[in-house]
Design an enzyme around this catalytic site. Structure first.
Site, PDB file in Angstrom:
ATOM      1  N   TYR A 189      25.553 -42.674 -49.805  1.00  0.00           N
ATOM      2  CA  TYR A 189      25.353 -41.455 -49.019  1.00  0.00           C
ATOM      3  C   TYR A 189      25.869 -40.232 -49.770  1.00  0.00           C
ATOM      4  O   TYR A 189      25.195 -39.205 -49.851  1.00  0.00           O
ATOM      5  CB  TYR A 189      26.069 -41.601 -47.677  1.00  0.00           C
TER       6      TYR A 189
ATOM      7  N   ASP B  77       6.678 -38.341 -41.405  1.00  0.00           N
ATOM      8  CA  ASP B  77       7.653 -39.166 -42.111  1.00  0.00           C
ATOM      9  C   ASP B  77       7.890 -38.505 -43.463  1.00  0.00           C
ATOM     10  O   ASP B  77       6.976 -38.444 -44.299  1.00  0.00           O
ATOM     11  CB  ASP B  77       7.088 -40.575 -42.281  1.00  0.00           C
ATOM     12  N   VAL B  78       9.085 -37.988 -43.694  1.00  0.00           N
ATOM     13  CA  VAL B  78       9.323 -37.215 -44.919  1.00  0.00           C
ATOM     14  C   VAL B  78       9.266 -38.077 -46.173  1.00  0.00           C
ATOM     15  O   VAL B  78       9.251 -37.545 -47.287  1.00  0.00           O
ATOM     16  CB  VAL B  78      10.661 -36.440 -44.863  1.00  0.00           C
TER      17      VAL B  78
ATOM     18  N   ALA C  43      30.097 -35.312 -38.100  1.00  0.00           N
ATOM     19  CA  ALA C  43      29.563 -34.641 -36.916  1.00  0.00           C
ATOM     20  C   ALA C  43      29.338 -35.642 -35.783  1.00  0.00           C
ATOM     21  O   ALA C  43      29.058 -36.821 -36.009  1.00  0.00           O
ATOM     22  CB  ALA C  43      28.256 -33.940 -37.258  1.00  0.00           C
TER      23      ALA C  43
ATOM     24  N   ASN D  15      16.402 -30.991 -42.717  1.00  0.00           N
ATOM     25  CA  ASN D  15      17.528 -31.673 -42.092  1.00  0.00           C
ATOM     26  C   ASN D  15      17.360 -33.188 -42.041  1.00  0.00           C
ATOM     27  O   ASN D  15      18.341 -33.903 -41.857  1.00  0.00           O
ATOM     28  CB  ASN D  15      17.727 -31.125 -40.680  1.00  0.00           C
TER      29      ASN D  15
END
Length: 260
Positions: free
Chosen positions: A154, A62-63, A187, A89
């Protein structure tokens, strides 16, 4: 040293970490790097890395949790013997104007999208400094450079990613570590699909997103992965401090309407 890297397999002998690598852009990147010769470790939440395709090696990380990040990096070093490439990423999305998300949500998004890069990179730096082909690639967004409606949080987080990329590139170039970022347009990823599913008219919303990009469609995960691989490759040894747009021209083109 002279450049003897095989352009078809530029990552042979190199060891890579891809965060958020269990789906979407991350998975496409991990598979591309592995296909070009790298040994690839995928960092993602524990439940997401249990069924990765071979030869990817999963680590439950978990970053937003420094302890799991440090343990994951140590695990990669134990398994691979070092780290040459880091793809930061992992990230989450957010919708709304500056007034629509509470401060806890602002902190949560920045903790993952920005501080996640800080945690993983600083843990990996001692190994990256030992590599002859060290490269870090961060995933930013066209939202870092173009004002998009209802994307205040964001966009702010991804703008921070792009600025952080430039600062990291300046700090580490003389240590032999190149740092770049990719700026994808909208994306075709699981996160975007979930947003579309929640829309009142998913088909109309997808058509609007397609039309927003000059080439008329969403960016594919494979296209972003190709850009990441280019930036990470030993063949790109003179490329650093670059924000590479993969957005179908969304940021830079100003086309006339088709009916004009």
């Amino acid at each position: 040293m002279g450049q003897t890297t095989d352009p078809r397999q530029p990552f042979v002998g190199l060891r890579a970490i891809v965060t958020g690598g269990a789906s979407g852009i991350g998975l496409a990147t991990a598979q591309l790097l592995a296909g070009q010769g790298a040994r690839v470790a995928v960092f993602d939440l524990p439940g997401a890395v249990s069924d990765l395709p071979e030869p990817l090696v999963g680590f439950g990380v978990d970053v937003s949790d420094d302890d799991t990040v440090v343990a994951g990096v140590a695990g990669v070093v134990d398994a691979f013997g070092g780290i040459d490439v880091l793809v930061n990423n992992a990230g989450i999305g957010a919708q709304g104007t500056v007034a629509d998300n509470d401060l806890d949500e602002w902190r949560r998004v920045f903790d993952i999208n920005v501080l996640g890069i800080v945690r993983v990179t600083r843990a990996a730096l001692p190994e990256l400094r030992k590599s002859e082909h060290a490269a870090v690639v961060n995933t930013a967004s066209v939202a870092a450079t173009a004002g998009l409606p209802a994307r205040a949080l964001y966009s702010a987080s991804k703008g921070a990613v792009q600025s952080l990329t430039l600062a990291m590139a300046a700090d580490h170039i003389r240590e032999g570590v190149r740092v770049n970022c990719v700026n994808p347009g909208t994306a075709d990823t699981p996160w975007v699909s979930r947003l579309l599913d929640r829309a009142d008219d998913p088909a109309a919303e997808r058509a609007a997103l397609n039309a927003r990009q000059p080439h008329g469609r969403l960016v594919s995960a494979d296209e972003v992965a190709g850009a990441i691989a280019y930036l990470a490759s030993p063949l790109s040894g003179s490329t650093t401090a670059v924000a590479l747009a993969v957005d179908g021209g969304m940021q830079n083109l100003r086309l006339r309407p088709l009916d004009a």
